[in-house]
Design a protein around this motif. Structure first.
Motif, mmCIF file in Angstrom:
data_model
loop_
_atom_site.group_PDB
_atom_site.id
_atom_site.type_symbol
_atom_site.label_atom_id
_atom_site.label_comp_id
_atom_site.label_asym_id
_atom_site.label_seq_id
_atom_site.Cartn_x
_atom_site.Cartn_y
_atom_site.Cartn_z
ATOM 1 N N UNK A 28 42.506 44.432 48.294
ATOM 2 C CA UNK A 28 42.945 44.961 47.046
ATOM 3 C C UNK A 28 44.172 45.254 46.949
ATOM 4 N N UNK A 29 44.815 45.767 48.054
ATOM 5 C CA UNK A 29 46.481 46.184 48.107
ATOM 6 C C UNK A 29 47.079 44.920 48.182
ATOM 7 N N UNK A 30 46.517 43.785 48.863
ATOM 8 C CA UNK A 30 47.295 42.655 48.845
ATOM 9 C C UNK A 30 47.462 41.897 47.203
ATOM 10 N N UNK A 31 46.154 42.144 46.674
ATOM 11 C CA UNK A 31 46.264 41.590 45.319
ATOM 12 C C UNK A 31 47.165 42.465 44.240
ATOM 13 N N UNK A 32 47.103 43.557 44.448
ATOM 14 C CA UNK A 32 47.783 44.286 43.560
ATOM 15 C C UNK A 32 49.352 44.199 43.822
ATOM 16 N N UNK A 33 49.485 43.753 44.928
ATOM 17 C CA UNK A 33 51.284 43.479 45.376
ATOM 18 C C UNK A 33 51.544 42.114 45.028
ATOM 19 N N UNK A 34 50.687 40.968 45.232
ATOM 20 C CA UNK A 34 50.965 39.785 44.906
ATOM 21 C C UNK A 34 50.166 38.958 43.832
ATOM 22 N N UNK A 35 48.961 39.494 43.429
ATOM 23 C CA UNK A 35 48.519 38.755 42.326
ATOM 24 C C UNK A 35 47.547 37.989 42.863
ATOM 25 N N UNK A 36 47.437 37.556 44.112
ATOM 26 C CA UNK A 36 46.568 36.499 44.577
ATOM 27 C C UNK A 36 45.141 37.298 44.992
ATOM 28 N N UNK A 37 44.215 36.552 44.325
ATOM 29 C CA UNK A 37 42.899 36.834 44.662
ATOM 30 C C UNK A 37 42.625 36.512 46.278
ATOM 31 N N UNK A 38 41.861 37.470 46.797
ATOM 32 C CA UNK A 38 41.232 37.434 48.110
ATOM 33 C C UNK A 38 39.843 37.117 48.385
ATOM 34 N N UNK A 39 39.592 36.440 49.022
ATOM 35 C CA UNK A 39 38.052 35.676 48.958
ATOM 36 C C UNK A 39 37.435 35.874 50.317
ATOM 37 N N UNK A 40 36.126 36.362 50.627
ATOM 38 C CA UNK A 40 35.364 36.445 51.777
ATOM 39 C C UNK A 40 36.114 37.265 52.599
ATOM 40 N N UNK A 59 40.278 40.420 42.440
ATOM 41 C CA UNK A 59 40.770 39.563 41.429
ATOM 42 C C UNK A 59 41.797 40.499 40.647
ATOM 43 N N UNK A 60 42.763 39.918 40.237
ATOM 44 C CA UNK A 60 43.553 40.753 39.331
ATOM 45 C C UNK A 60 43.389 40.202 37.916
ATOM 46 N N UNK A 61 43.609 41.409 36.910
ATOM 47 C CA UNK A 61 43.232 41.001 35.613
ATOM 48 C C UNK A 61 44.615 41.515 34.821
ATOM 49 N N UNK A 62 45.131 40.440 34.008
ATOM 50 C CA UNK A 62 46.255 40.532 33.389
ATOM 51 C C UNK A 62 46.169 40.416 31.882
ATOM 52 N N UNK A 63 46.922 40.993 30.935
ATOM 53 C CA UNK A 63 46.750 40.811 29.613
ATOM 54 C C UNK A 63 47.127 39.509 29.105
ATOM 55 N N UNK A 64 48.223 38.811 29.789
ATOM 56 C CA UNK A 64 48.373 37.318 29.603
ATOM 57 C C UNK A 64 48.423 36.632 30.942
ATOM 58 N N UNK A 65 48.419 35.429 31.108
ATOM 59 C CA UNK A 65 48.574 34.623 32.379
ATOM 60 C C UNK A 65 49.577 34.811 33.304
ATOM 61 N N UNK A 66 50.597 35.339 32.433
ATOM 62 C CA UNK A 66 51.994 35.350 33.207
ATOM 63 C C UNK A 66 52.598 36.966 33.393
ATOM 64 N N UNK A 67 51.553 37.849 32.778
ATOM 65 C CA UNK A 67 51.975 39.232 32.205
ATOM 66 C C UNK A 67 51.641 39.846 33.712
ATOM 67 N N UNK A 68 52.088 41.228 33.648
ATOM 68 C CA UNK A 68 51.953 42.050 34.842
ATOM 69 C C UNK A 68 50.489 42.549 34.940
ATOM 70 N N UNK A 69 50.139 42.680 36.286
ATOM 71 C CA UNK A 69 48.815 43.208 36.509
ATOM 72 C C UNK A 69 48.404 44.353 35.858
ATOM 73 N N UNK A 70 47.327 44.404 35.395
ATOM 74 C CA UNK A 70 46.740 45.686 34.517
ATOM 75 C C UNK A 70 45.532 46.261 35.477
ATOM 76 N N UNK A 71 44.857 45.586 36.196
ATOM 77 C CA UNK A 71 43.757 46.104 36.958
ATOM 78 C C UNK A 71 43.481 45.107 38.139
ATOM 79 N N UNK A 72 42.892 45.709 39.139
ATOM 80 C CA UNK A 72 42.324 44.783 40.173
ATOM 81 C C UNK A 72 40.703 45.127 40.400
ATOM 82 N N UNK A 73 39.947 44.185 40.575
ATOM 83 C CA UNK A 73 38.762 44.645 40.647
ATOM 84 C C UNK A 73 38.444 44.090 42.019
#
Length: 208
Positions: A140-152, A172-186
């Protein structure tokens, strides 16, 4: 209505530009045209007000339907999350816990408030080989910092009761727009403790 009002108003203007003696027939005509113009405008205003009121009523009914549907969907969504065996948690852009379902509380051995109060040093995370894993290396922290989803990703967690649980984690990261800042990480997590322990035991046997 508009054409009638304009015609009456123009007639009144013409009579005003060419004054007639008071109480002469033309004077009565001018006053009548003024009254007609005012009446037409009033009728037009009331008619438009009625149409606007109807449209507002229709939109209010539609809004009530949408709100009722939203509440129903929210209830269904909450029921689904509460009955899932997989853990799900949501973090804000600064890493703070926003929400989690009961399964996540069970898998991590702590409720939401305990997790919010837990300092970074309180996390006991492990790599798949059993070595210590820093919190910054958590999926989750990797996704927060990079935006890259982590799998398995296999993550070990040492619980407060002394047991160790192995979790298969996806983020996975949730953004308001495809290139926007990260809002949430699930983050979703599945209990893989038995399978991973069997896997590690099998590897040790092959090594021996």
């Amino acid at each position: 209505w508009a054409a009638l009002a304009v015609t009456a108003a123009l007639g009144d203007v013409v009579l005003a530009l060419f004054p007639q003696p008071t109480y002469a027939p033309s004077w009565y005509v001018g006053r009548s045209l003024s009254a007609v113009a005012c009446g037409v405008i009033a009728v037009a205003m009331f008619t438009e007000f009625g149409r606007l009121k109807h449209r507002l009523a229709v939109e209010a009914d539609r809004l009530r339907w949408v709100l009722a549907r939203s509440e129903e969907l929210e209830l269904l969504h909450s029921t689904l999350l509460n009955h899932m065996t997989d853990g799900v948690l949501l973090q804000s852009a600064d890493g703070q816990l926003v929400a989690m379902n009961p399964a996540a509380e069970m898998l991590l051995g702590r409720d939401a408030q305990q997790l919010r109060d837990l300092p970074p040093s309180g996390w006991q995370l492990l790599h798949p080989n059993g070595t210590s894993r820093a919190l910054s290396e958590a999926p989750s922290m990797i996704t927060l910092h990079t935006g890259a989803a982590q799998r398995d990703e296999m993550v070990g967690v040492d619980l407060t009761d002394g047991t160790r649980r192995w979790l298969r984690v996806n983020t996975s990261a949730e953004r308001a727009t495809p290139d926007g800042p990260i809002r949430y990480v699930m983050t979703s997590m599945t209990d893989e403790t038995d399978r991973h322990n069997d896997y590690r035991a099998g590897r040790r046997e092959r090594v021996d």
